[in-house]
Design a protein around this motif. Structure first.
Motif, PDB file in Angstrom:
ATOM      1  N   GLU A 144       0.807   4.009  -1.386  1.00  0.00           N
ATOM      2  CA  GLU A 144       0.469   2.666  -1.869  1.00  0.00           C
ATOM      3  C   GLU A 144       1.636   2.016  -2.600  1.00  0.00           C
ATOM      4  OE1 GLU A 144      -1.222   5.380  -2.451  1.00  0.00           O
ATOM      5  OE2 GLU A 144      -3.156   5.131  -1.435  1.00  0.00           O
ATOM      6  N   SER A 145       2.461   2.813  -3.257  1.00  0.00           N
ATOM      7  CA  SER A 145       3.576   2.263  -4.033  1.00  0.00           C
ATOM      8  C   SER A 145       4.728   1.804  -3.155  1.00  0.00           C
ATOM      9  CB  SER A 145       4.084   3.312  -5.034  1.00  0.00           C
ATOM     10  OG  SER A 145       4.553   4.471  -4.370  1.00  0.00           O
ATOM     11  N   LEU A 146       4.622   1.969  -1.858  1.00  0.00           N
ATOM     12  CA  LEU A 146       5.672   1.536  -0.932  1.00  0.00           C
ATOM     13  C   LEU A 146       5.491   0.093  -0.478  1.00  0.00           C
ATOM     14  CD1 LEU A 146       5.707   4.688   1.366  1.00  0.00           C
ATOM     15  CD2 LEU A 146       7.561   4.011  -0.175  1.00  0.00           C
ATOM     16  N   GLU A 147       4.317  -0.488  -0.737  1.00  0.00           N
ATOM     17  CA  GLU A 147       4.000  -1.792  -0.143  1.00  0.00           C
ATOM     18  C   GLU A 147       4.610  -2.977  -0.869  1.00  0.00           C
ATOM     19  OE1 GLU A 147       0.337  -1.897   2.470  1.00  0.00           O
ATOM     20  OE2 GLU A 147      -0.473  -1.166   0.577  1.00  0.00           O
ATOM     21  N   GLY A 148       5.394  -2.720  -1.909  1.00  0.00           N
ATOM     22  CA  GLY A 148       6.045  -3.815  -2.623  1.00  0.00           C
ATOM     23  C   GLY A 148       7.456  -4.080  -2.158  1.00  0.00           C
ATOM     24  N   GLY A 149       7.708  -3.906  -0.871  1.00  0.00           N
ATOM     25  CA  GLY A 149       9.037  -4.185  -0.329  1.00  0.00           C
ATOM     26  C   GLY A 149       9.922  -2.968  -0.173  1.00  0.00           C
ATOM     27  N   THR A 159       3.498  11.034  14.725  1.00  0.00           N
ATOM     28  CA  THR A 159       2.207  10.709  14.130  1.00  0.00           C
ATOM     29  C   THR A 159       2.355  10.038  12.774  1.00  0.00           C
ATOM     30  OG1 THR A 159       1.184  12.565  15.305  1.00  0.00           O
ATOM     31  CG2 THR A 159      -0.025  11.666  13.433  1.00  0.00           C
ATOM     32  N   PRO A 160       3.259  10.501  11.881  1.00  0.00           N
ATOM     33  CA  PRO A 160       3.417   9.829  10.581  1.00  0.00           C
ATOM     34  C   PRO A 160       3.779   8.354  10.708  1.00  0.00           C
ATOM     35  CG  PRO A 160       4.424  11.986  10.489  1.00  0.00           C
ATOM     36  CD  PRO A 160       4.043  11.767  11.925  1.00  0.00           C
ATOM     37  N   ALA A 161       4.674   8.022  11.639  1.00  0.00           N
ATOM     38  CA  ALA A 161       5.055   6.612  11.817  1.00  0.00           C
ATOM     39  C   ALA A 161       3.854   5.782  12.255  1.00  0.00           C
ATOM     40  CB  ALA A 161       6.185   6.495  12.839  1.00  0.00           C
ATOM     41  N   GLN A 162       3.064   6.310  13.182  1.00  0.00           N
ATOM     42  CA  GLN A 162       1.898   5.585  13.677  1.00  0.00           C
ATOM     43  C   GLN A 162       0.867   5.372  12.566  1.00  0.00           C
ATOM     44  OE1 GLN A 162       0.647   8.014  16.981  1.00  0.00           O
ATOM     45  NE2 GLN A 162       2.582   7.739  18.064  1.00  0.00           N
ATOM     46  N   LYS A 163       0.686   6.371  11.713  1.00  0.00           N
ATOM     47  CA  LYS A 163      -0.308   6.256  10.652  1.00  0.00           C
ATOM     48  C   LYS A 163       0.128   5.273   9.573  1.00  0.00           C
ATOM     49  CE  LYS A 163      -2.749  10.521  11.453  1.00  0.00           C
ATOM     50  NZ  LYS A 163      -3.351  11.754  10.923  1.00  0.00           N
ATOM     51  N   ILE A 164       1.407   5.210   9.289  1.00  0.00           N
ATOM     52  CA  ILE A 164       1.901   4.229   8.313  1.00  0.00           C
ATOM     53  C   ILE A 164       1.678   2.819   8.841  1.00  0.00           C
ATOM     54  CG2 ILE A 164       4.003   3.256   7.317  1.00  0.00           C
ATOM     55  CD1 ILE A 164       3.014   5.598   5.713  1.00  0.00           C
ATOM     56  N   LYS A 165       2.007   2.589  10.111  1.00  0.00           N
ATOM     57  CA  LYS A 165       1.839   1.252  10.691  1.00  0.00           C
ATOM     58  C   LYS A 165       0.373   0.814  10.654  1.00  0.00           C
ATOM     59  CE  LYS A 165       4.040   1.973  14.619  1.00  0.00           C
ATOM     60  NZ  LYS A 165       4.620   1.695  15.972  1.00  0.00           N
ATOM     61  N   LYS A 166      -0.522   1.758  10.868  1.00  0.00           N
ATOM     62  CA  LYS A 166      -1.942   1.433  10.907  1.00  0.00           C
ATOM     63  C   LYS A 166      -2.535   1.255   9.512  1.00  0.00           C
ATOM     64  CE  LYS A 166      -6.381   3.165  12.606  1.00  0.00           C
ATOM     65  NZ  LYS A 166      -7.071   4.256  13.362  1.00  0.00           N
ATOM     66  N   SER A 167      -2.191   2.158   8.588  1.00  0.00           N
ATOM     67  CA  SER A 167      -2.846   2.178   7.276  1.00  0.00           C
ATOM     68  C   SER A 167      -2.119   1.386   6.199  1.00  0.00           C
ATOM     69  CB  SER A 167      -3.011   3.636   6.808  1.00  0.00           C
ATOM     70  OG  SER A 167      -3.773   4.384   7.732  1.00  0.00           O
ATOM     71  N   TYR A 168      -0.808   1.199   6.370  1.00  0.00           N
ATOM     72  CA  TYR A 168      -0.013   0.511   5.336  1.00  0.00           C
ATOM     73  C   TYR A 168       0.897  -0.533   5.993  1.00  0.00           C
ATOM     74  CZ  TYR A 168      -1.612   4.553   2.676  1.00  0.00           C
ATOM     75  OH  TYR A 168      -2.390   5.523   2.082  1.00  0.00           O
ATOM     76  N   PRO A 169       0.301  -1.590   6.534  1.00  0.00           N
ATOM     77  CA  PRO A 169       1.091  -2.586   7.277  1.00  0.00           C
ATOM     78  C   PRO A 169       2.091  -3.336   6.415  1.00  0.00           C
ATOM     79  CG  PRO A 169      -1.167  -3.359   6.926  1.00  0.00           C
ATOM     80  CD  PRO A 169      -1.135  -1.925   6.509  1.00  0.00           C
TER      81      PRO A 169
END
Length: 276
Positions: A144-149, A159-169
């Protein structure tokens, strides 16, 4: 004149055939047939310390490598009969379907989409997606702390890349071709974090002591399986038997301690083989 034209044409056809042969079959391999002939081509990672790493002397080390060798030996193939093939995340299914490897043991998460095109044995390990950051960075405490830029690196096709794109756009995801490239970008300050499974990250942290650390708690569950051609049911069952024997005999625990014991990563218990 006709003979002169025919000879170059035949030579060209022979050259094309040799080229196609060198590139490998376009059909999946017969795993047990290859094992009966005393040789297996096994795909794994070449750049993951503690899991699958090609050393400077070209020997292979890591937990995935130990699992792959145990399976091969169970199938009757000694280490001398193994050819190792690099299996980047984005190419694993293709390598299996095109007959370029017999099976893949390379931090290969079992997913429904992948099971549509290949089969899995296992799991032989349970991991969880996490984050690797620079040791002096306390600003990142979880996904969650990654979503500020923040800039996050992962590997294309993983799989990790796909899950980030889906859950943390909202995360600025940068996809490289290998985790070692991500580690280099993190070292140079080009990205703020690297995401993949915790055991992979622990291997990199151990390789560069004092430079990196794991941040936050794992936020997924990843079941690592052995990827093999679709429909190879007998081979899949034998590989499941090999994994079960490795766990029951204590060889699994010994291999994990040998390869990851010095990383400081808390080693988990063995999984239950679900026989996918």
């Amino acid at each position: 004149m006709r003979l002169r034209k025919t000879i170059p044409a035949v030579a060209a056809l022979l050259a094309a055939a040799l080229t196609l042969s060198a590139c490998g079959s376009s059909e999946p391999r017969d795993v047990l047939g290859d094992a009966a002939n005393g040789h297996l081509i096994i795909g794994t990672k070449f750049d993951q310390p503690g899991l699958g790493l090609r050393e400077p002397d070209k020997t292979m080390t890591g937990f995935d490598v130990e699992v792959a060798k145990y399976i091969a030996n169970y199938l009757g193939v000694p280490e001398s009969g193994i050819t190792w093939r690099e299996a980047p995340s984005s190419q694993r299914e293709t390598l299996i379907k095109n007959g370029e490897v017999d099976y893949v043991v390379g931090t290969y998460s079992i997913t429904d989409n992948r099971k549509k095109v290949i089969d899995f044995a296992g799991p032989y390990y349970v991991a969880g997606q996490s984050l690797l950051v620079r040791a002096d960075d306390d600003s990142i405490t979880g996904a969650e702390s990654l979503e500020g830029g923040k800039k996050l690196c992962s590997v294309a096709g993983s799989t990790p890349a796909q899950k980030i794109k889906k859950s943390y756009p909202g995360v600025q995801l940068q996809q490289f071709d290998s985790y070692s490239s991500c580690v280099e970008a993190l070292h140079r300050g080009k990205v703020d974090a690297l995401t993949t499974d915790d055991i992979i990250l622990a291997g990199y942290a151990a390789q560069y002591p004092g430079e990196f650390k794991l941040a936050g708690k794992p936020f997924t569950t990843e079941l690592y399986g052995v990827g093999l051609p679709k429909g190879e049911t007998e081979a899949r069952m034998k590989i499941n038997d090999a994994i079960t024997e490795m766990i029951d005999s204590g060889a699994w625990q010994a291999a994990l301690e040998k390869t990851m014991g010095k990383s400081g990563y808390p080693l988990p218990p063995p999984p239950t083989v679900n026989r996918y």
